[in-house]
Design an enzyme around this catalytic site. Structure first.
Site, PDB file in Angstrom:
ATOM      1  N   ASN A   1      26.556  -3.094  18.141  1.00 56.05           N
ATOM      2  CA  ASN A   1      25.672  -2.103  17.165  1.00 56.05           C
ATOM      3  C   ASN A   1      24.920  -3.906  16.474  1.00 56.05           C
ATOM      4  OD1 ASN A   1      27.915  -1.795  14.994  1.00 56.05           O
ATOM      5  ND2 ASN A   1      26.239  -2.126  14.411  1.00 56.05           N
TER       6      ASN A   1
ATOM      7  N   ASP B   1      24.545   3.403  16.412  1.00 57.59           N
ATOM      8  CA  ASP B   1      25.661   3.005  16.534  1.00 57.59           C
ATOM      9  C   ASP B   1      26.298   3.328  17.924  1.00 57.59           C
ATOM     10  OD1 ASP B   1      27.249   0.986  15.431  1.00 57.59           O
ATOM     11  OD2 ASP B   1      29.267   2.618  15.563  1.00 57.59           O
TER      12      ASP B   1
ATOM     13  N   GLU C   1      30.279  -3.657  11.505  1.00 62.27           N
ATOM     14  CA  GLU C   1      30.201  -3.042  10.339  1.00 62.27           C
ATOM     15  C   GLU C   1      29.675  -4.045   8.783  1.00 62.27           C
ATOM     16  OE1 GLU C   1      31.131  -1.257  13.140  1.00 62.27           O
ATOM     17  OE2 GLU C   1      29.474  -0.117  13.026  1.00 62.27           O
TER      18      GLU C   1
HETATM   19 CA   LIG Z   1      29.679  -0.072  15.886  1.00 60.63          CA
END
Ligand SMILES: [Ca+2]
Ligand SMILES: [Ca+2]
Length: 572
Positions: free
Chosen positions: A267, A309, A190
């Site tokens: 992700n 995600d 992230e």
């Molecule tokens: Ca993630």
């Protein structure tokens, strides 16, 4: 001369590391007297051959003792205990390790990593477990370090940096041992970090190989360049691959037969997929990496060009089964995106893909020929225009996944996988974003929502050959703990409501439960000691759900925090 003398004496009196060897760890699944690896064996099937405790007597399972992690540091306790030679080792929240006497629960020692201000764990201050090898206990910290402790006294033997915490790197996974190396991943998807898998010498902590997961980045082997991952700009445009995510935050599994290490990747960064056209390799994938060379042998991407995600980090569990009339070396993964994949673990070929959740809005099915998802029209959140956010879409599963980190189990008796899953959706939208070191790099917003009246969590028994759900147990709050299967026809898992529960492995009938006083989000284990079968699990509510749960938070607002190791045995 001093160096020579030291070397000479080392030769004369070899420093024999007492404790489990790599060979012992490879054989862990066949030695029920101890638990010396994450997942109870290199395949991490979480299956025990013990049957003294079974579906006919589990109602007499009672606590043997409990041990507190103490202090003011609570939050999520996602650890799996390690049990060896009369000691239970557990990691705790805030990068702590504890050693307890396996007969009495008395604390032998405790290690607290000194964490700097400014660490950036996305999803609670958790840790999932330690590795054991020789005289060492090895674990990863929230400031992205790997630390080896002396397992007798908790003193540091080596301490190595695996990433820059100020750039958003952290680490929470249990390391694995392969050929006297300790292999681990990294967290921080992230924050625009670059995912990697790395192998270190277990005795010294020195780096052996480092393999980035994003195309364009150079790998290393013994300090030398070892080839770029993929081909620069093949599936990423411009410079976004430089901060492309693909964190390997859940660790990996190992198959001694193929000598492949299987790591999932998270992700692509940022979440806003309109900024990065292309498949964005090797994000949201399973990678098979040669344990000796650190080269990628094959990959399978579960969510090409992810926009939800849907980290592909979930554990890839090797198993052998007959498929299409042939004995096959297979592996299975229950992905965040709601599909359960079965691959040929020697080459990554897709053998089956089945939904294991109520609803998948982003794709209808997986094309078995190409291995690619059949994307749903309108399933992707829209592109922002100027400073305006893009079109909001309802998407299921939510970004927390049809299944998140919590490991499933495979029973060699029932030949079923037991998947701790969740049925929930989200409103998701995209926003403009630019990379800034150490800042959240999403370009998206979301609100998680329930999709069923009576449950969010569901423990599901999946037949990997047919994709059929054989039974399911529904739970009001989201399931967030690991699963254990045993030859005693039992399946164990914990609930946020505070229970450790046992189910009949064939039918799913609930047979036993015990209230631990806080939510159970750890992974249970079992072993035999002094002729009796024991079960242990960590209790302590936390993890990503209370931080990001949105509208589903009402299912767990009464749950207290905690930090206890619970150990059970039969009341004779
Ligand atoms: Ca993630
Ligand atoms: Ca064992």
């Amino acid at each position: 001369m001093a160096a020579l003398a030291a070397a000479g004496s080392a030769l004369a009196v070899p420093a024999m590391a007492e404790g489990p060897t790599t060979a012992d760890i490879m054989n862990d699944a066949n030695t029920p007297g101890d638990v010396i690896s994450y997942g109870m064996g290199p395949w991490q099937q979480r299956f025990s051959t013990l049957d003294k405790l079974n579906s006919t007597n589990v109602s007499k399972l009672v606590p043997a003792f409990a041990a507190s992690l103490g202090g003011e540091k609570q939050r999520g306790q996602e650890s799996q205990p390690i049990v060896y030679d009369g000691t239970i080792y557990v990691t705790g929240s805030y990068s702590r390790v504890f050693a307890f006497d396996a007969k009495t629960g008395e604390k032998k020692w405790e290690y607290n990593a000194r964490l700097p201000d400014g660490i950036m764990p996305c999803c609670d201050v958790v840790n999932r477990g330690a590795a054991i090898h020789g005289d060492k206990i090895i674990f990863a910290t929230l400031d992205a370090r790997l630390i080896a402790l002396n397992r007798e006294n908790g003193k540091v033997i080596w301490n190595k940096k695996i990433g820059d915490y100020q750039a958003g790197y952290s680490a929470t996974a249990a390391p694995i041992i392969v050929k006297d190396m300790v292999i681990t991943g990294n967290s921080g998807g992230e924050f625009g970090i670059v995912g990697a898998v790395e192998a270190r010498n277990v005795d010294t902590g020195e780096l052996v190989w480092h393999r980035p997961t994003i195309e364009g980045h150079m790998g290393t082997l013994n300090g030398q360049d070892n080839g770029i991952t993929g081909k620069t700009n093949a599936t990423w445009e411009g410079d976004l691959w430089k901060t492309g995510g693909g964190a390997t935050w859940l660790g990996g599994t190992y198959d001694p037969g193929t000598n492949l290490v299987y790591f999932g990747t998270g992700n692509p960064a940022p979440w806003n997929s309109h900024l990065r056209p292309g498949d964005n390799l090797y994000t949201s994938s399973t990678l098979a990496i040669d344990a000796d060379t650190g080269k990628i042998k094959w990959h399978y991407q579960t969510t090409p060009h992810d926009g939800w995600d849907f980290d592909g980090v979930n554990e890839f569990i090797p198993f052998d089964a007959k498929m299409g009339g042939k004995n096959m070396k297979l592996g299975a993964k229950a992905d965040r995106n709601g599909f359960f994949y079965v691959l040929d673990r020697t080459n990554g070929k897709l053998m089956g893909a089945h939904k294991f959740v109520m609803q998948t809005t982003w794709a209808d099915s997986i094309d078995l020929k190409t291995g690619r998802p059949n994307f749903t029209e309108g399933g992707r959140p829209g592109a922002p225009s100027g400073a305006e956010k893009g079109e909001v879409v309802f998407s299921s599963p939510s970004f927390l996944g049809g299944k998140n980190w919590m490991p499933m189990a495979y029973s060699q008796d029932t030949e079923l996988f037991y998947i701790p899953s969740n049925d929930w959706g989200m409103d998701i939208w995209n926003e403009p974003i630019a990379y800034k070191k150490g800042a959240a790099y999403l370009g998206a917003g979301f609100t998680i929502k329930p999709i069923a009246e009576d449950h969010i969590g569901a423990l599901r028994a999946m037949d990997p050959k047919t994709g059929k759900i054989v039974w399911e147990y529904k739970n009001p709050a989201p399931l967030w703990g690991g699963v254990l299967a045993t030859r005693g026809n039992l399946v164990f898992t914990g609930t946020p409501e505070g229970y450790l529960k046992a189910f009949d492995a064939k039918t799913g009938q609930e047979l036993w439960k015990f209230q631990t006083g806080s939510g159970v989000v750890g992974s249970p284990v079992t072993w035999e000691q002094d002729g009796e079968q024991y079960v242990a699990v960590m209790s302590g509510w936390g993890g990503a759900v209370p931080l990001w749960g949105g509208e589903v938070a009402k299912t767990f607002k009464e749950i207290s925090q905690g930090g206890m190791l619970w150990v059970f045995k039969l009341n004779n």
